[in-house]
Design a protein around this motif. Sequence first.
Motif, PDB file in Angstrom:
ATOM      1  N   ARG A 109     -42.003 -79.613  20.266  1.00 24.72           N
ATOM      2  CA  ARG A 109     -42.564 -79.387  18.926  1.00 24.72           C
ATOM      3  C   ARG A 109     -43.896 -78.687  19.102  1.00 24.72           C
ATOM      4  O   ARG A 109     -44.689 -79.044  19.974  1.00 24.72           O
ATOM      5  CB  ARG A 109     -42.741 -80.739  18.232  1.00 24.72           C
ATOM      6  N   LEU A 110     -44.129 -77.674  18.256  1.00 25.52           N
ATOM      7  CA  LEU A 110     -45.405 -76.974  18.321  1.00 25.52           C
ATOM      8  C   LEU A 110     -45.959 -76.740  16.929  1.00 25.52           C
ATOM      9  O   LEU A 110     -45.218 -76.687  15.947  1.00 25.52           O
ATOM     10  CB  LEU A 110     -45.279 -75.657  19.090  1.00 25.52           C
ATOM     11  N   LEU A 111     -47.272 -76.639  16.863  1.00 27.82           N
ATOM     12  CA  LEU A 111     -47.992 -76.308  15.633  1.00 27.82           C
ATOM     13  C   LEU A 111     -48.360 -74.843  15.725  1.00 27.82           C
ATOM     14  O   LEU A 111     -48.872 -74.393  16.750  1.00 27.82           O
ATOM     15  CB  LEU A 111     -49.265 -77.146  15.497  1.00 27.82           C
ATOM     16  N   GLU A 112     -48.081 -74.098  14.656  1.00 30.16           N
ATOM     17  CA  GLU A 112     -48.411 -72.682  14.638  1.00 30.16           C
ATOM     18  C   GLU A 112     -49.402 -72.410  13.516  1.00 30.16           C
ATOM     19  O   GLU A 112     -49.164 -72.772  12.364  1.00 30.16           O
ATOM     20  CB  GLU A 112     -47.134 -71.870  14.434  1.00 30.16           C
ATOM     21  N   ILE A 113     -50.502 -71.780  13.889  1.00 33.78           N
ATOM     22  CA  ILE A 113     -51.546 -71.381  12.952  1.00 33.78           C
ATOM     23  C   ILE A 113     -51.437 -69.874  12.788  1.00 33.78           C
ATOM     24  O   ILE A 113     -51.481 -69.142  13.783  1.00 33.78           O
ATOM     25  CB  ILE A 113     -52.948 -71.742  13.493  1.00 33.78           C
ATOM     26  N   SER A 114     -51.263 -69.418  11.559  1.00 34.82           N
ATOM     27  CA  SER A 114     -51.170 -67.977  11.289  1.00 34.82           C
ATOM     28  C   SER A 114     -52.403 -67.547  10.513  1.00 34.82           C
ATOM     29  O   SER A 114     -52.774 -68.162   9.521  1.00 34.82           O
ATOM     30  CB  SER A 114     -49.913 -67.662  10.474  1.00 34.82           C
ATOM     31  N   LEU A 115     -53.045 -66.471  10.993  1.00 40.23           N
ATOM     32  CA  LEU A 115     -54.268 -65.936  10.399  1.00 40.23           C
ATOM     33  C   LEU A 115     -54.083 -64.461  10.095  1.00 40.23           C
ATOM     34  O   LEU A 115     -53.864 -63.693  11.030  1.00 40.23           O
ATOM     35  CB  LEU A 115     -55.441 -66.106  11.373  1.00 40.23           C
ATOM     36  N   PRO A 116     -54.139 -64.000   8.865  1.00 48.26           N
ATOM     37  CA  PRO A 116     -54.218 -64.795   7.639  1.00 48.26           C
ATOM     38  C   PRO A 116     -52.873 -65.452   7.369  1.00 48.26           C
ATOM     39  O   PRO A 116     -51.885 -65.213   8.079  1.00 48.26           O
ATOM     40  CB  PRO A 116     -54.548 -63.754   6.566  1.00 48.26           C
ATOM     41  N   GLY A 117     -52.845 -66.248   6.323  1.00 47.13           N
ATOM     42  CA  GLY A 117     -51.608 -66.906   5.918  1.00 47.13           C
ATOM     43  C   GLY A 117     -50.694 -65.940   5.175  1.00 47.13           C
ATOM     44  O   GLY A 117     -51.040 -64.785   4.928  1.00 47.13           O
TER      45      GLY A 117
END
Length: 178
Positions: A109-117
């Motif tokens: 399981r991984l958390l993905e942060i997208s910039l910008p949303g």
Amino acid sequence: MLQLGHEVAPTVVGPGEGLALLAGGSGTVFKLFSAEAGGRLSLVEHPVDPGVLIPPHVHSREDQISLILEGTVDMLVGEKTFRCPAGSYVTKPRGLPHAFWNPTAQPARLLEISLPGGVEHYMRSMFEHLLATAGSPDPKVLHALADAYGITLAPELAVQLCGRHGVRLMGTRSPGAL
């Protein structure tokens, strides 16, 4: 330092909370939609079953950071492959092809942060299509969805990765091309 500003309300998403769309060995659990963060970012979790590949693709609009929360994930970024155990961070700059897969017999399981949303809307549409087609997605629909969000899919590389690493594409019942 990230400045969300006063126009953005504090948000708490507890364990097990968030809209979950799961199909074919992977999925997305939406933790923070871009609208909740003033468009600046979005947060999603991706559970990945053993032997499942999230296909290679290129983002033109956002940079991404992944944090491996559980298990081990192999991550292709550009031309380099990284073995990423829990606790690893991986940056995926826009313009570079990337893919990830679970090479182990344990869930990951991984958390993905997208910039910008904003890319979370693509993920939602894509998983809704995968669920509606029950493991037989329409490649033309997948490519059209990706194009609408500035994403380029790499089906030839997906086939190579499936063969090289003995994995199958998410959302499908067997190895194949997008």
